[in-house]
Write an enzyme that holds these catalytic residues in place. Sequence first.
Site, short mmCIF file in Angstrom:
data_model
loop_
_atom_site.label_atom_id
_atom_site.label_comp_id
_atom_site.label_asym_id
_atom_site.label_seq_id
_atom_site.Cartn_x
_atom_site.Cartn_y
_atom_site.Cartn_z
N LEU A 136 50.36 37.82 43.97
CA LEU A 136 49.82 37.01 45.08
C LEU A 136 50.18 35.54 44.87
O LEU A 136 50.78 34.90 45.72
CB LEU A 136 48.30 37.18 45.16
CG LEU A 136 47.60 36.37 46.27
CD1 LEU A 136 48.05 36.85 47.65
CD2 LEU A 136 46.08 36.47 46.14
N TRP A 167 52.72 33.55 37.47
CA TRP A 167 51.51 33.86 36.69
C TRP A 167 51.06 35.30 36.92
O TRP A 167 49.87 35.55 37.11
CB TRP A 167 50.35 32.90 37.03
CG TRP A 167 50.68 31.47 36.85
CD1 TRP A 167 50.76 30.52 37.83
CD2 TRP A 167 50.96 30.81 35.62
NE1 TRP A 167 51.09 29.32 37.29
CE2 TRP A 167 51.22 29.47 35.92
CE3 TRP A 167 51.06 31.23 34.28
CZ2 TRP A 167 51.56 28.52 34.96
CZ3 TRP A 167 51.39 30.29 33.31
CH2 TRP A 167 51.62 28.97 33.66
N ILE A 168 51.99 36.23 36.92
CA ILE A 168 51.63 37.60 37.27
C ILE A 168 51.43 38.45 36.01
O ILE A 168 52.38 38.71 35.25
CB ILE A 168 52.71 38.23 38.19
CG1 ILE A 168 52.96 37.32 39.41
CG2 ILE A 168 52.30 39.64 38.61
CD1 ILE A 168 51.72 36.95 40.22
N THR A 169 50.19 38.86 35.80
CA THR A 169 49.83 39.68 34.63
C THR A 169 50.55 41.03 34.72
O THR A 169 50.61 41.63 35.80
CB THR A 169 48.30 39.89 34.60
OG1 THR A 169 47.69 38.61 34.57
CG2 THR A 169 47.88 40.71 33.38
N ARG A 253 37.35 40.53 40.12
CA ARG A 253 36.32 39.53 39.75
C ARG A 253 35.06 40.21 39.25
O ARG A 253 34.40 39.73 38.33
CB ARG A 253 35.96 38.68 40.97
CG ARG A 253 37.03 37.70 41.33
CD ARG A 253 36.78 37.04 42.66
NE ARG A 253 37.92 36.19 42.98
CZ ARG A 253 38.22 35.76 44.18
NH1 ARG A 253 37.46 36.09 45.21
NH2 ARG A 253 39.27 34.99 44.36
N GLU A 373 41.61 34.68 39.22
CA GLU A 373 40.64 35.39 40.08
C GLU A 373 39.68 34.40 40.75
O GLU A 373 38.49 34.66 40.89
CB GLU A 373 39.82 36.41 39.28
CG GLU A 373 40.62 37.33 38.40
CD GLU A 373 41.41 38.35 39.17
OE1 GLU A 373 41.20 38.45 40.39
OE2 GLU A 373 42.25 39.01 38.56
N THR A 375 39.29 29.98 40.79
CA THR A 375 38.84 28.99 39.82
C THR A 375 37.33 28.76 39.99
O THR A 375 36.75 29.13 41.01
CB THR A 375 39.56 27.65 40.04
OG1 THR A 375 39.20 27.15 41.34
CG2 THR A 375 41.08 27.80 39.95
C1 LIG Z 1 47.03 34.02 32.43
C2 LIG Z 1 47.01 34.10 33.94
C3 LIG Z 1 47.20 35.32 34.56
C4 LIG Z 1 47.22 35.40 35.96
N1 LIG Z 1 47.47 36.61 36.59
C5 LIG Z 1 47.66 36.66 37.93
C6 LIG Z 1 48.06 37.88 38.58
O1 LIG Z 1 48.16 38.94 37.94
N2 LIG Z 1 48.33 37.85 39.91
C7 LIG Z 1 48.25 36.71 40.65
O2 LIG Z 1 48.53 36.75 41.85
N3 LIG Z 1 47.85 35.53 40.07
C8 LIG Z 1 47.57 35.49 38.73
N4 LIG Z 1 47.20 34.29 38.13
C9 LIG Z 1 47.17 33.07 38.94
C10 LIG Z 1 45.77 32.54 39.21
O3 LIG Z 1 45.10 33.39 40.10
C11 LIG Z 1 45.92 31.11 39.73
O4 LIG Z 1 46.35 30.31 38.64
C12 LIG Z 1 44.64 30.55 40.33
O5 LIG Z 1 44.39 31.15 41.58
C13 LIG Z 1 44.69 29.03 40.52
O6 LIG Z 1 45.84 28.66 41.16
P1 LIG Z 1 46.74 27.44 40.56
O7 LIG Z 1 46.96 27.70 39.12
O8 LIG Z 1 47.93 27.32 41.45
O9 LIG Z 1 45.83 26.18 40.68
P2 LIG Z 1 45.62 25.27 41.97
O10 LIG Z 1 45.29 26.11 43.15
O11 LIG Z 1 46.77 24.32 42.07
O12 LIG Z 1 44.32 24.47 41.54
C14 LIG Z 1 44.36 23.33 40.68
C15 LIG Z 1 42.95 22.74 40.62
O13 LIG Z 1 42.56 22.36 41.94
C16 LIG Z 1 41.30 22.92 42.24
N5 LIG Z 1 41.19 23.16 43.68
C17 LIG Z 1 41.93 23.99 44.44
N6 LIG Z 1 41.51 23.98 45.71
C18 LIG Z 1 40.46 23.10 45.75
C19 LIG Z 1 39.58 22.64 46.77
N7 LIG Z 1 39.68 23.10 48.03
N8 LIG Z 1 38.64 21.75 46.45
C20 LIG Z 1 38.51 21.29 45.18
N9 LIG Z 1 39.30 21.69 44.16
C21 LIG Z 1 40.25 22.59 44.45
C22 LIG Z 1 41.27 24.21 41.45
O14 LIG Z 1 39.95 24.69 41.29
C23 LIG Z 1 41.90 23.75 40.16
O15 LIG Z 1 40.93 23.11 39.36
C24 LIG Z 1 47.08 34.22 36.73
C25 LIG Z 1 46.85 32.99 36.08
C26 LIG Z 1 46.80 32.93 34.70
C27 LIG Z 1 46.55 31.60 34.04
#
Ligand SMILES: Cc1cc2nc3c(=O)[nH]c(=O)nc-3n(C[C@H](O)[C@H](O)[C@H](O)COP(=O)(O)OP(=O)(O)OC[C@H]3O[C@@H](n4cnc5c(N)ncnc54)[C@H](O)[C@@H]3O)c2cc1C
Length: 394
Positions: A136, A167-169, A253, A373, A375
Amino acid sequence: MSTQSLGELFALDSLLDEDEIAIRDTVRRFGAERLRPHIADWFEAGDIPAREIAKELGQLGALGMHLDGYGCPGTSATAYGLACLELEAVDSGIRSLVSVQGSLAMFSIHHWGSEEQKNEWLPRMAAGDAIGCFGLTEPDFGSNPAGMRTNAKRDGDDWILNGTKMWITNGSIADVAVVWAQTDLEDSPRGIRGFVVPTDTPGFSAPKITKKLSLRASVTSELVLEDVRLPASAMLPKAAGLRGPLTSLGEARFGIIFGAIGAARDCLETAVEYAQSREVFDKPLAAYQITQTKIADMALEVGKGHLLAYHLGRLKDSGKIRPEQVSTGKLNNVREAIAIARECRTILGANGITLEYPVIRHANNLESVLTYEGTSEVHQLTIGKALTGSGAFR
Ligand SMILES: Cc1cc2nc3c(=O)[nH]c(=O)nc-3n(C[C@H](O)[C@H](O)[C@H](O)COP(=O)(O)OP(=O)(O)OC[C@H]3O[C@@H](n4cnc5c(N)ncnc54)[C@H](O)[C@@H]3O)c2cc1C
């Protein structure tokens, strides 16, 4: 002097039935015998024999555990949560393998898929013979997946997928990827649809992400889709719009609500044991009031985290759980778990920074769990919207 376990302090077993206790104990034993002896080495190496472990988890019945039919065990959601708790007490990376396989990849196919897709993939995935991933997130779209750029365009009856997921597990080890993409279908918001992509399809690659300092005992990858041609039957027929992936994320989640509290319990148990044997200023660290204050306060949070998880488990089993309730559990239990891991680290002193003890490993892992899942901030906004009626995402 006799000591009580946290479970005894909160009489936690009184809230579970015999089957749930038996499942929990089986998974706990598997964790202790098969995983714990190796987990620090896997974490240090950043490498885990995931295929081997997936097969053993399949034999244990831990993959797609709460799904019915197609070779899946069909347990209660609470039993599934307890399994997540015991696996994450070993390492969040192992629980991630199980969550992504069962709650994201298998659930998506089970809930949104065609009979053909279910029959093709679910029995092999439940057995651990095939591994799944869930694509996703993209490099520029994590918290806001609606903006995704990955797209699927029609070419006759076929679909052609292009884009990058991040970041896909399980990505690099997966046999099948559930990939979410924009389409020009207009019967749903933004036309987002899910596709079941066999990873040996030409144009698909999944380079492993390295240099991680968290979830090192879990495979994390990029997914690159370059003119990946799929038949019409590859689309998940029942998922339209963001509701598809968001429903699947709700399932994962739920497992984290239990899992994170398992990591916290392991940290607390380690810290108590350490404090009992470590002498400072001529007596055990555990006999100082400051240490006992820390231990008591952490025990309250670990106990309350269990109670919240069990309560949400019962709600899910009755079919009544709502997304903001899942957010409440995920936000609380992960936030408390990471605070507990850090506090336990102080009790272990310098030993707390090594892989000889699980505490810093859990603390580092929980940084990822706090982010994926949804933040913490996203869950705060979800709860805030439920309580105030005002959406503040934008
Ligand atoms: C080890 C690991 C495994 C993962 N596995 C998967 C997987 O299998 N499949 C998959 O699809 N994804 C996966 N992810 C991705 C994960 O779901 C995303 O990293 C997560 O959704 C956050 O997205 P981002 O890292 O782009 O942060 P961003 O969306 O860029 O967020 C950065 C910061 O901004 C904050 N923020 C965002 N929107 C707002 C708002 N409206 N108001 C205030 N603050 C806000 C966030 O809370 C965060 O603190 C994985 C991530 C990790 C680290």
